[in-house]
Design a protein around this motif. Structure first.
Motif, short mmCIF file in Angstrom:
data_model
loop_
_atom_site.label_atom_id
_atom_site.label_comp_id
_atom_site.label_asym_id
_atom_site.label_seq_id
_atom_site.Cartn_x
_atom_site.Cartn_y
_atom_site.Cartn_z
N ILE A 55 0.87 -1.18 0.00
CA ILE A 55 0.00 0.00 0.00
C ILE A 55 0.90 1.22 0.00
O ILE A 55 1.73 1.38 0.89
CB ILE A 55 -0.94 0.02 1.22
CG1 ILE A 55 -1.89 -1.17 1.18
CG2 ILE A 55 -1.73 1.34 1.27
CD1 ILE A 55 -2.80 -1.29 2.40
N TYR A 57 1.00 4.63 0.88
CA TYR A 57 0.16 5.47 1.73
C TYR A 57 0.35 6.96 1.46
O TYR A 57 -0.40 7.78 1.98
CB TYR A 57 0.46 5.15 3.21
CG TYR A 57 -0.46 5.82 4.20
CD1 TYR A 57 -1.74 5.31 4.44
CD2 TYR A 57 -0.08 6.96 4.90
CE1 TYR A 57 -2.61 5.92 5.34
CE2 TYR A 57 -0.94 7.58 5.81
CZ TYR A 57 -2.19 7.05 6.01
OH TYR A 57 -3.06 7.65 6.90
N LEU A 70 -3.46 2.41 -12.45
CA LEU A 70 -3.71 0.99 -12.14
C LEU A 70 -2.78 0.06 -12.90
O LEU A 70 -2.35 -0.96 -12.37
CB LEU A 70 -5.18 0.65 -12.46
CG LEU A 70 -6.19 1.12 -11.40
CD1 LEU A 70 -7.61 1.06 -11.96
CD2 LEU A 70 -6.09 0.28 -10.12
N GLU A 79 -1.17 -2.81 -4.19
CA GLU A 79 -2.57 -3.15 -3.97
C GLU A 79 -3.44 -1.90 -3.93
O GLU A 79 -4.56 -1.87 -4.45
CB GLU A 79 -2.66 -3.88 -2.62
CG GLU A 79 -4.04 -4.21 -2.12
CD GLU A 79 -3.97 -4.84 -0.73
OE1 GLU A 79 -3.31 -5.89 -0.60
OE2 GLU A 79 -4.57 -4.29 0.21
N ARG A 80 -2.90 -0.83 -3.34
CA ARG A 80 -3.71 0.36 -3.10
C ARG A 80 -2.80 1.58 -3.04
O ARG A 80 -1.67 1.48 -2.54
CB ARG A 80 -4.40 0.19 -1.75
CG ARG A 80 -5.66 0.94 -1.52
CD ARG A 80 -6.16 0.65 -0.11
NE ARG A 80 -6.73 -0.68 0.03
CZ ARG A 80 -8.04 -0.94 0.06
NH1 ARG A 80 -8.91 0.04 -0.07
NH2 ARG A 80 -8.49 -2.17 0.22
N VAL A 82 -2.94 5.61 -1.62
CA VAL A 82 -3.67 6.67 -0.95
C VAL A 82 -3.31 7.97 -1.67
O VAL A 82 -2.15 8.40 -1.65
CB VAL A 82 -3.30 6.75 0.54
CG1 VAL A 82 -4.05 7.91 1.21
CG2 VAL A 82 -3.61 5.43 1.25
N HIS A 100 -12.23 6.90 -6.33
CA HIS A 100 -12.98 5.86 -5.61
C HIS A 100 -13.91 5.13 -6.57
O HIS A 100 -14.10 3.92 -6.46
CB HIS A 100 -13.76 6.48 -4.46
CG HIS A 100 -12.89 7.00 -3.36
ND1 HIS A 100 -13.36 7.35 -2.12
CD2 HIS A 100 -11.55 7.22 -3.31
CE1 HIS A 100 -12.35 7.77 -1.35
NE2 HIS A 100 -11.25 7.72 -2.07
N GLU A 105 -11.51 -0.50 -4.43
CA GLU A 105 -10.62 -1.33 -3.61
C GLU A 105 -9.15 -0.94 -3.77
O GLU A 105 -8.29 -1.46 -3.06
CB GLU A 105 -10.76 -2.81 -4.02
CG GLU A 105 -12.17 -3.34 -3.97
CD GLU A 105 -12.66 -3.44 -2.53
OE1 GLU A 105 -11.96 -4.04 -1.70
OE2 GLU A 105 -13.75 -2.89 -2.23
N ARG A 106 -8.87 -0.08 -4.76
CA ARG A 106 -7.45 0.19 -5.08
C ARG A 106 -7.01 1.60 -4.69
O ARG A 106 -5.81 1.87 -4.65
CB ARG A 106 -7.21 -0.02 -6.59
CG ARG A 106 -7.69 -1.36 -7.16
CD ARG A 106 -6.92 -2.54 -6.62
NE ARG A 106 -5.50 -2.49 -6.92
CZ ARG A 106 -4.94 -2.85 -8.08
NH1 ARG A 106 -5.72 -3.28 -9.07
NH2 ARG A 106 -3.64 -2.79 -8.25
N PHE A 107 -7.96 2.48 -4.48
CA PHE A 107 -7.59 3.86 -4.14
C PHE A 107 -8.27 4.30 -2.84
O PHE A 107 -9.40 3.93 -2.57
CB PHE A 107 -8.00 4.84 -5.26
CG PHE A 107 -7.28 4.61 -6.55
CD1 PHE A 107 -5.92 4.92 -6.68
CD2 PHE A 107 -7.94 4.08 -7.66
CE1 PHE A 107 -5.25 4.71 -7.87
CE2 PHE A 107 -7.28 3.87 -8.86
CZ PHE A 107 -5.93 4.18 -8.97
N ALA A 108 -7.55 5.08 -2.07
CA ALA A 108 -8.11 5.76 -0.91
C ALA A 108 -7.67 7.22 -0.99
O ALA A 108 -6.81 7.56 -1.82
CB ALA A 108 -7.63 5.11 0.38
N ARG A 349 2.11 -3.08 4.22
CA ARG A 349 0.66 -3.20 4.07
C ARG A 349 -0.14 -3.11 5.37
O ARG A 349 -1.07 -2.33 5.47
CB ARG A 349 0.37 -4.53 3.38
CG ARG A 349 -1.08 -4.81 3.10
CD ARG A 349 -1.24 -5.98 2.16
NE ARG A 349 -2.64 -6.22 1.88
CZ ARG A 349 -3.42 -7.00 2.63
NH1 ARG A 349 -2.93 -7.62 3.69
NH2 ARG A 349 -4.69 -7.16 2.32
#
Ligand SMILES: [Zn+2]
Length: 384
Positions: A55, A57, A70, A79-80, A82, A100, A105-108, A349
């Motif tokens: 991740i 962050y 992506l 995986e993700r 932020v 979003h 599931e992949r971006f915050a 993660r």
């Protein structure tokens, strides 16, 4: 004192050896043209995929196409990400929605503190409402950037302190909304010293003179003290100090900070250069504080960039380039810190999942300070 001139004993007579070891050249090769190639024949482990899903962050994706991002993420097992939006107001909400919606599931997202309207008497209520709005749109945090403490002024024109009591309701509100507060306070030590030949980030600051805070009205240590006071005052709020709490030059200080404040984590974004030039200290720090460190990059998503971060964290490779922006951070190379699996898994993660409220209801680190030192055991051997 930073001096490069050795003090030699006065020779009693002409001596070929003394002449040899004391010879120096005045050269006029431009620093910008100097690009030495290391002749070191050291092991190279190109890490294409991280040992565990990652991740990121700390990144900034506002202007990017989620689909293009992506593709990079898939290629590097990210995986993700932020996205710390640097926008405010409706533009921020639109960007947050765009990412979003593209892949929930992949971006915050982390929101950006909006200082517009600071001269209004109801600014704090306005900010609380804005924070609620961001939370409704799914942000996992709110970022307070380095402008707070250095340039943001209140309605009367006074520099706003980070620990100004008037801001306290915002930090309490973040706890209530279960979102983290990210601080990027101050900058590397070199940004607070003159841009001269003794500055270890000379070329970087020459490319970005506006990054220098030399001569700023508030010292770096005063800014960090203001920030640290806020973290102490709000024990129920989860804080993340970006860029190793802006103190990667002094990991003993960061260790003390983490020991004092169980509600604090740090991200490693944009600090591989600093951490990788002190591999013994950095490795020890990662083992000791494995539950409190989150992976982040703060660089445009690129395959080569992610792979350099992985190489730094996973291998014992020596003297290789660090991930960086074009102007680099300083004229040195880094060393890998070959973290063991249980530490990698947390840093890559699991710690971030907790900050995203995806790792159970308890957003606090699992180990109490007293238990922590024995929690991570130094079992790994240098890779390959
Ligand atoms: Zn950033």
């Amino acid at each position: 004192m930073c001096s490069h001139d050795p003090i030699l004993p006065e020779p009693v007579a002409e001596d070929r050896f003394v002449a040899m070891v004391s010879a120096k050249a005045e050269v006029d090769l431009r620093l910008s043209d100097f690009a030495p190639c290391s002749q070191l024949k050291a092991a190279v482990h190109a890490i294409e995929k991280p040992r565990f899903p990652v991740i990121d962050y700390h990144n900034h994706l506002d202007s990017l196409d989620p689909r293009a991002v992506l593709r990079i993420m898939d290629a590097c097992d990210v995986e993700r990400i932020v996205n710390i939006t640097m926008q405010t107001g409706e533009a921020a909400l639109a960007t947050i929605g765009r990412f979003h919606h593209a892949a929930p599931e992949r971006f915050a997202s982390i929101g950006w503190m909006d200082w517009s309207g600071i001269d209004r008497s109801d600014f704090i209520q306005l900010s609380l409402d804005r924070l609620e709005r961001l939370a409704e749109h799914g942000v996992c945090g709110i970022k307070f950037w380095k402008d707070l403490g250095l340039t943001v002024r209140d309605g009367s024109g006074e520099l706003l302190r980070i620990d100004d009591e008037r801001l306290a309701p915002l930090f309490d509100k973040a706890a209530e909304l279960k979102i983290a507060v990210m601080f990027h306070t101050a900058d590397p030590d070199a940004f607070f010293t003159p841009i001269d030949r003794f500055n270890e980030r000379y070329e970087e600051l020459a490319a970005h003179p506006e990054w220098s805070f030399h001569g700023s009205p508030v010292s770096k240590s005063a800014l960090l003290a203001q920030r640290d006071r806020v973290i102490a005052r709000h024990p129920r709020t989860t804080f993340v100090c970006a860029h190793m709490a802006e103190s990667s030059e002094n990991l003993r200080y960061v260790a003390g900070l983490l020991d004092s404040h169980p509600n604090l984590s740090v991200d490693i974004s944009a600090r591989a250069a600093e951490l990788g030039r002190q591999p013994y200290t950095a490795r020890h720090f990662f083992l000791q504080y494995a539950d409190r460190i989150v992976f982040g990059t703060d660089l445009l998503p690129e395959i080569g960039m992610y792979r350099l971060y992985y190489r730094f964290l996973e291998t014992a490779d020596e003297y290789f380039e660090y991930p960086s922006h074009a102007s680099r951070q300083g004229r040195w190379n880094i060393y890998g810190i070959y973290l063991p699996d249980e530490v990698l898994r947390k840093v890559y993660r699991e710690n971030a999942l907790r900050l995203l409220n995806l790792g159970g209801t308890d957003v606090r680190p699992p180990a109490a300070p007293a238990e922590r030192s024995s929690a991570a055991t130094d079992t790994a051997h240098p890779a390959g």
